[in-house]
Structure formats: structure tokens, C-alpha cells
Design an enzyme around this catalytic site. Structure first.
Site, PDB file in Angstrom:
ATOM      1  N   ARG A 169      40.231  34.185  47.903  1.00 32.51           N
ATOM      2  CA  ARG A 169      40.221  33.097  46.902  1.00 32.51           C
ATOM      3  C   ARG A 169      41.042  31.886  47.378  1.00 32.51           C
ATOM      4  NH1 ARG A 169      37.051  36.277  45.457  1.00 32.51           N
ATOM      5  NH2 ARG A 169      36.494  36.912  43.337  1.00 32.51           N
TER       6      ARG A 169
ATOM      7  N   SER B 167      37.746  35.436  36.423  1.00 31.47           N
ATOM      8  CA  SER B 167      39.066  36.061  36.598  1.00 31.47           C
ATOM      9  C   SER B 167      40.146  34.996  36.496  1.00 31.47           C
ATOM     10  CB  SER B 167      39.174  36.708  37.981  1.00 31.47           C
ATOM     11  OG  SER B 167      38.148  37.644  38.166  1.00 31.47           O
TER      12      SER B 167
ATOM     13  N   GLU C   3      44.502  32.567  39.420  1.00 31.03           N
ATOM     14  CA  GLU C   3      43.410  32.155  40.298  1.00 31.03           C
ATOM     15  C   GLU C   3      42.914  30.773  39.875  1.00 31.03           C
ATOM     16  OE1 GLU C   3      39.035  32.878  40.306  1.00 31.03           O
ATOM     17  OE2 GLU C   3      39.650  34.761  41.229  1.00 31.03           O
TER      18      GLU C   3
HETATM   19  N1  EPU Z   1      39.926  47.274  35.470  1.00 27.55           N
HETATM   20  C1  EPU Z   1      40.506  47.858  34.373  1.00 27.55           C
HETATM   21  N2  EPU Z   1      40.428  47.211  33.183  1.00 27.55           N
HETATM   22  C2  EPU Z   1      39.790  46.039  33.027  1.00 27.55           C
HETATM   23  C3  EPU Z   1      39.210  45.426  34.144  1.00 27.55           C
HETATM   24  C4  EPU Z   1      39.286  46.060  35.366  1.00 27.55           C
HETATM   25  O1  EPU Z   1      41.080  48.932  34.464  1.00 27.55           O
HETATM   26  O2  EPU Z   1      39.773  45.518  31.905  1.00 27.55           O
HETATM   27  C5  EPU Z   1      40.017  47.950  36.785  1.00 27.55           C
HETATM   28  C6  EPU Z   1      39.048  49.096  36.985  1.00 27.55           C
HETATM   29  O3  EPU Z   1      39.733  50.067  37.735  1.00 27.55           O
HETATM   30  C7  EPU Z   1      37.976  48.477  37.836  1.00 27.55           C
HETATM   31  C8  EPU Z   1      38.752  47.521  38.681  1.00 27.55           C
HETATM   32  O4  EPU Z   1      39.766  47.029  37.809  1.00 27.55           O
HETATM   33  O5  EPU Z   1      37.331  49.431  38.624  1.00 27.55           O
HETATM   34  C9  EPU Z   1      37.964  46.360  39.224  1.00 27.55           C
HETATM   35  O6  EPU Z   1      37.327  45.654  38.180  1.00 27.55           O
HETATM   36  P1  EPU Z   1      36.050  44.738  38.435  1.00 27.55           P
HETATM   37  O7  EPU Z   1      35.045  45.461  39.249  1.00 27.55           O
HETATM   38  O8  EPU Z   1      35.604  44.195  37.130  1.00 27.55           O
HETATM   39  O9  EPU Z   1      36.569  43.621  39.387  1.00 27.55           O
HETATM   40  P2  EPU Z   1      37.906  42.718  39.404  1.00 27.55           P
HETATM   41  O10 EPU Z   1      38.756  43.178  40.521  1.00 27.55           O
HETATM   42  O11 EPU Z   1      38.518  42.668  38.049  1.00 27.55           O
HETATM   43  C10 EPU Z   1      36.929  41.009  41.121  1.00 27.55           C
HETATM   44  C11 EPU Z   1      36.790  39.526  41.222  1.00 27.55           C
HETATM   45  C12 EPU Z   1      35.627  39.040  40.368  1.00 27.55           C
HETATM   46  C13 EPU Z   1      34.357  39.739  40.831  1.00 27.55           C
HETATM   47  C14 EPU Z   1      34.551  41.253  40.715  1.00 27.55           C
HETATM   48  C15 EPU Z   1      33.374  42.054  41.241  1.00 27.55           C
HETATM   49  C16 EPU Z   1      39.044  38.704  41.637  1.00 27.55           C
HETATM   50  C17 EPU Z   1      40.222  37.979  41.080  1.00 27.55           C
HETATM   51  N3  EPU Z   1      38.023  38.884  40.807  1.00 27.55           N
HETATM   52  O12 EPU Z   1      37.293  41.289  39.763  1.00 27.55           O
HETATM   53  O13 EPU Z   1      35.499  37.661  40.586  1.00 27.55           O
HETATM   54  O14 EPU Z   1      33.237  39.332  40.059  1.00 27.55           O
HETATM   55  O15 EPU Z   1      35.713  41.647  41.490  1.00 27.55           O
HETATM   56  O16 EPU Z   1      33.344  42.015  42.626  1.00 27.55           O
HETATM   57  O17 EPU Z   1      39.053  39.064  42.804  1.00 27.55           O
HETATM   58  C18 EPU Z   1      36.309  35.598  39.707  1.00 27.55           C
HETATM   59  O18 EPU Z   1      36.959  35.481  40.749  1.00 27.55           O
HETATM   60  O19 EPU Z   1      36.341  34.706  38.806  1.00 27.55           O
HETATM   61  C19 EPU Z   1      35.520  36.786  39.499  1.00 27.55           C
HETATM   62  C20 EPU Z   1      34.890  37.024  38.340  1.00 27.55           C
END
Ligand code: EPU
Length: 338
Positions: free
Chosen positions: A164, A238, A334
Site C-alpha cells: 500500500r 480498509s 491506510e
Molecule cells: N478478520 C476478522 N474480522 C474482521 C475482518 C477480518 O477476524 O472483521 C480476519 C480474518 O481472520 C480474515 C482476515 O482478517 O481471514 C483477513 O480478512 P480479509 O480477507 O477480509 O482481508 P483484510 O486483510 O481485512 C485485505 C486488504 C483489502 C483486500 C482484502 C482481500 C489491506 C489493508 N486490506 O483486507 O483491501 O480487499 O485483503 O485481499 O491490506 C483496501 O485496501 O481498501 C482493501 C479493501
């Protein structure tokens, strides 16, 4: 080009926050941008660049000339047996570009379906999702200097992409306006379905043949089930980055919180999902008047309508403090605060 006064920016940021630009102008081409940037009347006046507005938190009115670049156009500039190179205007809507590529059988960005924002903002913060980052398909980035109006082409190395991050958010922050990007797509697709729930979703959707279209549909389905649509509930995806901590710190954390998830980054760092930390700290679904934490994704802060940037900023600080208190990790935003 018409310069307007006292313009509401509410429809130009995906959080849907009210903020007024003292002056506002839209530029439809690099030439128009150059005209504005070299106009003597505006020489010493502060300028603020507002692109797709999908990654900012507007906390106040903007006492500046707000320049909204809106350069369109998708053009095939080169191809060989393996690849195609597309020159894309920075103002093209990102998802429209993804749909164009999927329809044309150009692979590489189908996993990035439905990310809000523009093709020009994408390299700024190296957007990523489901195992793909935009840096994987960028060839060059074209930009114009805000101070001199000089046009410059940045090579991939010069963009200094990170998680990012890019040079445009760091060393060259507020110095250049991205005007166009050359993307290199694959004509021979390599499908990337190992990450997250893509495979499971394809099965649930009874997909027999994996294709760019079906992967894109699966990603759209996953995103729609977790993430709020900015057209309905204001948000900027995010809000925080997923923190990367030392392996030793992760081991200590695991002793106290055995279920903490973590993904190795290189040899000695672990990326911990901020959404998990925020949920465990009790914030998921939290609502405070017009703002809150999304009920299905704790990493997304939302504006239900009449919330202000200040409200969201204050909530984000409370979340940072509480996560730090519980886990000893300080989350960093972010989104860009203005
Ligand atoms: N999780 C929770 N609770 C929640 C949300 C997430 O426990 O409410 C945990 C779970 O263990 C889950 C893990 O977090 O397996 C990962 O969650 P998710 O797959 O939703 O992905 P993220 O890490 O929260 C990142 C990116 C997103 C992108 C997704 C999918 C960042 C900051 N965000 O989110 O990007 O869509 O992966 O690849 O790296 C963005 O940058 O705006 C964005 C939406």
C-alpha cells in the site's frame, strides 16, 4: 476550463463527507493540467489534487484550488504473443478497466475487480486484493509536476512500490499528479485462485471452468458479501493497514492470544490482519450516531450519511488506542487524512 468557487466535494469522496473547496477546477487532459499549473494568477496559491476520492478522509474545508484530474482513455499501444500493453488515462474508473480487460481476455487484474477508485490512483497506494497487487502489472506511470508542470515518466523501479505504498505517497508526496499508467496484461492467463475464499466461492457458484470472467465474478461476490458499497454506505475500504510485526513479537502475542492469525512476510516478519485485532477489541459493528465500524468487516469504518471526517478521525484514534492497549500494536491508517 471553468474555475468554480465554494464547491461541495461530497460526491467526490467515497466516504460521502461534506467538505467545501474554496476553488475547484476539473482538468480533462495533460494539456489542461499544464495550463492550470503554469497560470500566473494561481502561481502562489495552494493547490490540492483530488483524484477518485476513494482513499481519503476529508476532515475540513479545503482552502485551496482543488484540481480534479479526469483524464479518460484506454488505448492498446503494443502487443506480442504473450502480453498486451494498455495506456490508461488516470481518470478511468478502475473497475471499468477490469471489466474491459476481462471482456478482452487480458489477464492480470481480474482479482482486483470492484475496487473503488481510478486507474490513476491505483499505483499511488499499490492497490491489492486476493493475492494480486497492481505493481505486478504496471510498466510505467506518467505524471506531471505540480510546481513546474514538467511531464515525467516513472519506470517501475522508480515507483518504489511497497505494501500500500509508492514513491507518490512518500518521498514525492504532493509533488506530482498521475496522469496515465501503462499496464502490461497477459494474453496467456495464469489464474490466481489460491488466495482467500476464491476457490471456495468458485465451488459454491458451481463454476466448472475457471476463466477470467468466473474469477472476476467470484471476487465481486466475495467483496459484495463483506464490504459496503460506497454508493450506499460511505467508506474508503480498509481504513488501516495490516500491521507487520517481528516474528518474536508474534510468538509472544500467540502465547496470550492463541487464535491470532498471521501470514509470513519475508523471513522475519508476520502480517497480522488488522480486522481481527479490531474485532477482538470489541469494535465490529460498533455505531456512534452517524458513523461506525462495518458489521461484516471490522477494518472498514463507515459513514451512514451525515457523519463528519472529524467524527471518523476521532473514532479511528479510539480504535488505535484500544488495539494498542490490548495487543501492543499501533495500527497505522491506510487512508490519507486531509
Ligand atoms: N478478520 C476478522 N474480522 C474482521 C475482518 C477480518 O477476524 O472483521 C480476519 C480474518 O481472520 C480474515 C482476515 O482478517 O481471514 C483477513 O480478512 P480479509 O480477507 O477480509 O482481508 P483484510 O486483510 O481485512 C485485505 C486488504 C483489502 C483486500 C482484502 C482481500 C489491506 C489493508 N486490506 O483486507 O483491501 O480487499 O485483503 O485481499 O491490506 C483496501 O485496501 O481498501 C482493501 C479493501
Amino acid at each position: 476550463m471553468q474555475i468554480q468557487q465554494n464547491v461541495s466535494l461530497r460526491n467526490l469522496n467515497t466516504f460521502g463527507l461534506e467538505s467545501e473547496a474554496r476553488y475547484f477546477v476539473e482538468a480533462k487532459s495533460v494539456d489542461e493540467l499544464a495550463v492550470i499549473l503554469t497560470d500566473k494568477n494561481w502561481n502562489n496559491f495552494p493547490k490540492f489534487i483530488l483524484g477518485g476520492g476513494s482513499n481519503i478522509l476529508l476532515t475540513k474545508n479545503i482552502d485551496a484550488l482543488v484540481i480534479h484530474p479526469d483524464i479518460k482513455g484506454i488505448e492498446k499501444i503494443r502487443e506480442n504473443d504473450d502480453h498486451v500493453w494498455l495506456h490508461v488515462g488516470a481518470g478511468e474508473v478502475w473497475h471499468d478497466l477490469v471489466m474491459y480487460c476481462v471482456a478482452s481476455q487480458y489477464a492480470g487484474i481480474e482479482n482486483l475487480s470492484l475496487i473503488p477508485g481510478t486507474a490513476g490512483a491505483a499505483p499511488m497506494q499499490n492497490i491489492g486484493a486476493y493475492g494480486v497487487e497492481i505493481k505486478d502489472v504496471i510498466e510505467t506511470v506518467e505524471a506531471i509536476s505540480i510546481t513546474t508542470a514538467e511531464v515525467r515518466v516513472f519506470t517501475w523501479e522508480e515507483c518504489r512500490f511497497g505494501y500500500r505504498e509508492s514513491i507518490f505517497k512518500k518521498e514525492l508526496k504532493d509533488q506530482y499528479i498521475i496522469t496515465g499508467v501503462v499496464y502490461r496484461l497477459n494474453k496467456k492467463p495464469v489464474f490466481n485462485i489460491e488466495y482467500g475464499d476464491i476457490k471456495k466461492t468458485l465451488q459454491e457458484m458451481n463454476v466448472a471452468n475457471v476463466s477470467l470472467r468466473t474469477i472476476s465474478n467470484a471476487v465481486i461476490h466475495i467483496r459484495q458479501s463483506k464490504l459496503p458499497d460506497p454508493a450506499q454506505i460511505g467508506n474508503a475500504g480498509s481504513f488501516f493497514k495490516n500491521p507487520e510485526i517481528e516474528k518474536s513479537q508474534f510468538e509472544l502475542l500467540k502465547n496470550s492470544f492463541p487464535t491470532v492469525p498471521g501470514y509470513a512476510v519475508g523471513n522475519d516478519k508476520i502480517k497480522v490482519p488488522a480486522g481481527w485485532l479490531i474485532e477482538q477489541a470489541g469494535w465490529k459493528g460498533y455505531r456512534e450516531g452517524q458513523i461506525g465500524v462495518h458489521e461484516r468487516q471490522a477494518l472498514v469504518l463507515v459513514n451512514y450519511g451525515e457523519g463528519t471526517g472529524q467524527d471518523i478521525k476521532m473514532l479511528s484514534e479510539k480504535i488505535q488506542d484500544s488495539v494498542e492497549h490490548k495487543f501492543g500494536i499501533r495500527l497505522s491508517a491506510e487512508v490519507n487524512f486531509v
